[in-house]
Design an enzyme around this catalytic site. Sequence first.
Site, PDB file in Angstrom:
ATOM      1  N   GLU A   4     -11.199 -13.612  26.421  1.00 34.07           N
ATOM      2  CA  GLU A   4     -12.636 -13.310  26.393  1.00 34.07           C
ATOM      3  C   GLU A   4     -13.000 -12.866  27.794  1.00 34.07           C
ATOM      4  O   GLU A   4     -13.024 -13.680  28.728  1.00 34.07           O
ATOM      5  CB  GLU A   4     -13.425 -14.562  25.983  1.00 34.07           C
ATOM      6  CG  GLU A   4     -13.223 -14.961  24.535  1.00 34.07           C
ATOM      7  CD  GLU A   4     -13.823 -13.973  23.555  1.00 34.07           C
ATOM      8  OE1 GLU A   4     -14.784 -13.260  23.905  1.00 34.07           O
ATOM      9  OE2 GLU A   4     -13.328 -13.912  22.414  1.00 34.07           O
ATOM     10  N   CYS A  15     -21.302 -12.966  31.134  1.00 33.82           N
ATOM     11  CA  CYS A  15     -20.505 -11.846  30.632  1.00 33.82           C
ATOM     12  C   CYS A  15     -21.328 -10.919  29.744  1.00 33.82           C
ATOM     13  O   CYS A  15     -21.060  -9.726  29.664  1.00 33.82           O
ATOM     14  CB  CYS A  15     -19.310 -12.376  29.853  1.00 33.82           C
ATOM     15  SG  CYS A  15     -19.783 -13.514  28.536  1.00 33.82           S
TER      16      CYS A  15
END
Length: 478
Positions: free
Chosen positions: A249, A283
């Site tokens: 991720e 993110c």
Amino acid sequence: MIAYDKLYIDGQWVEGTSGKVMEDACPMDNSVLYTYKAASKEDVDRAYEAARKAQPAWAATTPGEKAAMLEKLAQAIEEMSGEIADLLICEGGSTAPKVGFEISTCINICKQAMKFPYLMRGETIASDIPGKQNFTFKNPKGVIGVIAPWNVPLVLAMRSVVPAVATGNTVVLKPASDTPGTAFIIGKFFEKAGFPKGVYNAVAGRGSDIGDYFVEHPVPDAISFTGSTEVGKRIGSTAGSMIKDVSLELGGNNVMLILKDADLEKAARAAIFGAFFNQGQVCMALNRILIEESRYDEFAKIFIEAVKQVKVGDPHDPEVFIGPIISQTQVKSIERYIEANIEAGATVALEGHTEGNYIYPWVFTDCTNDMPACCNEVFGPVVCLLKVKDEEEGIAIANDTSYGLSGSVFTEDLFHGMEVAKRIESGMVHVNDQSINDEPHVMFGGEKMSGVGRFNDHWVVEKFTTEKWISVQTEPRF
Ligand code: NAD
């Protein structure tokens, strides 16, 4: 703040044996909160061996027993919420909304995972061979090595740790050097909930010292990594060379695309959250806001006025939305993007400034997608506004990035918004909302350089389990 200065291995609190003393610093003033002895490779061995030893017995507990332990884990988090808040503020510079998000999401992750032990299902499959019966069984992978980043350290560790444990695996967690305390406080949750020793273990040390060893180690059956694309590539290639499963991720460069029929007040309010939540160190944060040219000036005016109202300062103050950047290293990195963007010709529509680790928000206008703060993940309170000719150009620019994590579209035509969302090349897109969303029961994950693998609910169950085919021949075949 309590000093979380011991590794957690096989149910014991122990000191690292590398001989290196590391500091956990407070981003508010860079003062040292506590020091701890970093883990050596031998500590990594011990943690993985403890996890390997504990795994069969843990996997053999009934689904009901696992669910009961996960409920106790959620209770432990609830009871320790004051301590957790202290840690997240002092170690991570988290503001009140961020602390609330991390604690409530962790509790929900545990509650959601209570059903995972019951998803360990198989199938019976008809055979073309007379007398054969086919069965598939879902099994835990075994031992999962989890590597977490510093920006949302508790949630991003727990979203791997908890589903892994819920599906019968055992875990070793390696936190980021800037936020070691979160890995150790998770040990406190597991201890308080009464989990068997070795189910959860935590080792902390510099990624450059023990990171490769942690991934290459023969014990873990899979590595669950959350962090930058740069480190993710290295982990992916190491794991690949060992045919070891990996979930990655990684970073993002997320857009909000504002179409000409959008409600600009709503879009501006959402964009403040998307660009500046956790100081932009997310993110899924908005890096770029693309606006159709007929509404560009109007949006820029509303947005800039709204950004001026955002309070920057000590994260203990509940009114503060932008707290400190995690470290001077990150401050310098953000400042480099700001300087480079100015040099590239972007207009400074709102000039921020730096005080210690605090960066006041910057808004750039007249940006083009090749500018440094547009084509890179800035990871700070900096946002770029780009004028687009029309929706088509907006979609093309949104997709003109190597990343594909999250995104957002604003329009009053919801169905059309969904059609536009389908064309944005990212794993997640939110219509009439900003890009930062994570619900423990909904799929989470990126495309392109933002990673491989999916989190949450049955998607994460698939990630941490493996299928086995067993057939039974009930009449002679040969
Ligand atoms: P990072 O990649 O620098 O570090 C992440 C983790 O990897 C840390 O624990 C670090 O110690 C470890 N590490 C470093 N070198 C290693 C090595 N050689 N082997 C094994 N581990 C190693 O990332 P960061 O600065 O901590 O976090 C910020 C980045 O994470 C941003 O790019 C952000 O977008 C990304 N991120 C992605 C998600 C997501 O869900 N996609 C979520 C949060 C953060």
